[in-house]
Design a protein around this motif. Sequence first.
Motif, PDB file in Angstrom:
ATOM      1  N   GLY A  72       1.023  -1.040   0.006  1.00 51.30           N
ATOM      2  CA  GLY A  72      -0.201  -0.121  -0.212  1.00 51.30           C
ATOM      3  C   GLY A  72       1.128   1.434   0.269  1.00 51.30           C
ATOM      4  N   TYR A  73       2.935   1.369  -0.382  1.00 51.58           N
ATOM      5  CA  TYR A  73       2.970   2.589   0.357  1.00 51.58           C
ATOM      6  C   TYR A  73       4.454   2.037  -1.072  1.00 51.58           C
ATOM      7  CZ  TYR A  73       1.088   2.928   4.589  1.00 51.58           C
ATOM      8  OH  TYR A  73       0.253   3.195   5.565  1.00 51.58           O
ATOM      9  N   SER A  74       3.603   2.687  -2.146  1.00 52.85           N
ATOM     10  CA  SER A  74       4.911   3.203  -3.368  1.00 52.85           C
ATOM     11  C   SER A  74       4.631   4.796  -3.987  1.00 52.85           C
ATOM     12  CB  SER A  74       4.813   2.006  -3.993  1.00 52.85           C
ATOM     13  OG  SER A  74       4.187   2.515  -5.475  1.00 52.85           O
ATOM     14  N   THR A  75       6.452   5.231  -3.870  1.00 46.13           N
ATOM     15  CA  THR A  75       6.528   6.257  -4.357  1.00 46.13           C
ATOM     16  C   THR A  75       6.349   6.634  -6.149  1.00 46.13           C
ATOM     17  OG1 THR A  75       8.239   6.577  -3.041  1.00 46.13           O
ATOM     18  CG2 THR A  75       8.589   7.469  -4.907  1.00 46.13           C
ATOM     19  N   THR A  76       5.980   5.609  -6.961  1.00 41.07           N
ATOM     20  CA  THR A  76       4.921   5.764  -8.095  1.00 41.07           C
ATOM     21  C   THR A  76       3.120   5.344  -7.458  1.00 41.07           C
ATOM     22  OG1 THR A  76       6.796   4.161  -8.932  1.00 41.07           O
ATOM     23  CG2 THR A  76       5.316   4.128  -9.981  1.00 41.07           C
ATOM     24  N   ALA A  77       3.201   4.284  -6.903  1.00 43.90           N
ATOM     25  CA  ALA A  77       1.305   4.994  -6.314  1.00 43.90           C
ATOM     26  C   ALA A  77       1.370   6.462  -6.115  1.00 43.90           C
ATOM     27  CB  ALA A  77       1.616   3.584  -5.866  1.00 43.90           C
ATOM     28  N   LEU A  78       2.156   6.937  -5.194  1.00 38.52           N
ATOM     29  CA  LEU A  78       1.818   8.413  -4.572  1.00 38.52           C
ATOM     30  C   LEU A  78       1.426   9.264  -5.825  1.00 38.52           C
ATOM     31  CD1 LEU A  78       1.274   9.870  -2.099  1.00 38.52           C
ATOM     32  CD2 LEU A  78       3.651   9.701  -1.694  1.00 38.52           C
ATOM     33  N   VAL A  79       2.766   9.369  -6.904  1.00 47.14           N
ATOM     34  CA  VAL A  79       2.978   9.670  -7.760  1.00 47.14           C
ATOM     35  C   VAL A  79       1.940   9.695  -8.691  1.00 47.14           C
ATOM     36  CG1 VAL A  79       4.215  10.675  -9.450  1.00 47.14           C
ATOM     37  CG2 VAL A  79       5.428   9.621  -7.990  1.00 47.14           C
ATOM     38  N   ASN A  80       1.160   8.015  -8.915  1.00 44.70           N
ATOM     39  CA  ASN A  80      -0.003   8.394  -9.788  1.00 44.70           C
ATOM     40  C   ASN A  80      -0.586   9.152  -8.782  1.00 44.70           C
ATOM     41  OD1 ASN A  80       1.959   7.306 -11.372  1.00 44.70           O
ATOM     42  ND2 ASN A  80       1.153   5.063 -10.979  1.00 44.70           N
ATOM     43  N   LYS A  81      -0.972   9.392  -7.581  1.00 48.03           N
ATOM     44  CA  LYS A  81      -2.308   9.986  -6.989  1.00 48.03           C
ATOM     45  C   LYS A  81      -2.279  10.877  -7.078  1.00 48.03           C
ATOM     46  CE  LYS A  81      -4.350   9.522  -2.337  1.00 48.03           C
ATOM     47  NZ  LYS A  81      -4.215   8.700  -0.834  1.00 48.03           N
ATOM     48  N   ILE A  82      -1.151  11.338  -7.092  1.00 46.29           N
ATOM     49  CA  ILE A  82      -0.879  13.310  -7.378  1.00 46.29           C
ATOM     50  C   ILE A  82      -1.304  13.320  -8.631  1.00 46.29           C
ATOM     51  CG2 ILE A  82       0.645  14.783  -7.122  1.00 46.29           C
ATOM     52  CD1 ILE A  82       2.121  13.320  -4.663  1.00 46.29           C
ATOM     53  N   ARG A  83      -1.085  13.170  -9.754  1.00 42.98           N
ATOM     54  CA  ARG A  83      -0.852  13.397 -11.161  1.00 42.98           C
ATOM     55  C   ARG A  83      -2.545  13.260 -11.363  1.00 42.98           C
ATOM     56  NH1 ARG A  83       4.377  11.157 -13.163  1.00 42.98           N
ATOM     57  NH2 ARG A  83       6.025  12.560 -12.838  1.00 42.98           N
ATOM     58  N   SER A  84      -3.042  11.836 -10.772  1.00 46.33           N
ATOM     59  CA  SER A  84      -4.399  11.760 -11.601  1.00 46.33           C
ATOM     60  C   SER A  84      -5.959  12.941  -9.896  1.00 46.33           C
ATOM     61  CB  SER A  84      -5.252  10.428 -10.599  1.00 46.33           C
ATOM     62  OG  SER A  84      -4.986  10.591  -9.560  1.00 46.33           O
ATOM     63  N   SER A  85      -5.249  13.792  -9.116  1.00 42.02           N
ATOM     64  CA  SER A  85      -5.988  14.600  -8.384  1.00 42.02           C
ATOM     65  C   SER A  85      -6.590  14.791  -9.700  1.00 42.02           C
ATOM     66  CB  SER A  85      -5.405  14.641  -7.274  1.00 42.02           C
ATOM     67  OG  SER A  85      -5.100  13.290  -6.353  1.00 42.02           O
TER      68      SER A  85
END
Length: 176
Positions: free
Chosen positions: A163-176
């Motif tokens: 549930g924790y990855s930089t790639t997932a976090l970056v993707n989440k920010i970009r999709s916001s």
Amino acid sequence: MQYMPQTHPVPAFVTELAPLALTNKLCMPDQLSARLAALPRPLVFTNGVFDVLHRGHVMYLEQARALGASLVVALNTDASAKRLGKGPDRPLNNEVDRACVIAALASSSLVTWFDEDTPLELIRLVRPDILVKGGDYDMDKLAETAVVQADGGRALALPFVHGYSTTALVNKIRSS
């Protein structure tokens, strides 16, 4: 800000941070041999990009540090990180900033970096008692494991914090 003398040579790029204790943890790769002698053993070694620090990283580094008396963290340089194929804009934070953040953590004893694709040569220099990677690595397939084991050390994969990855976090920010 007045420059405060340090116990160990401080990389030139952080002299403006001299009063901060984290500067004593930063180590130029060519000064590593001298600095390692002062670290208590057993010595744990890990490496990574640690681009955007998150809970998974912090838990992993705490677990790694708990395995020994010292934790050396080697960061991929910006060029090395780019070759990992995580995206053309990665890392988001440059190597100096990433090194300072990791050095500020209580779990790290010494922070250095490497420009190669793997930290194999750095591991040969450090000669850690324990090599640690995240649970998404197959330790038996890493050349680093063979080097550490040939020196009598252990190589361990720590459980992956799901549930924790930089790639997932970056993707989440970009999709916001």
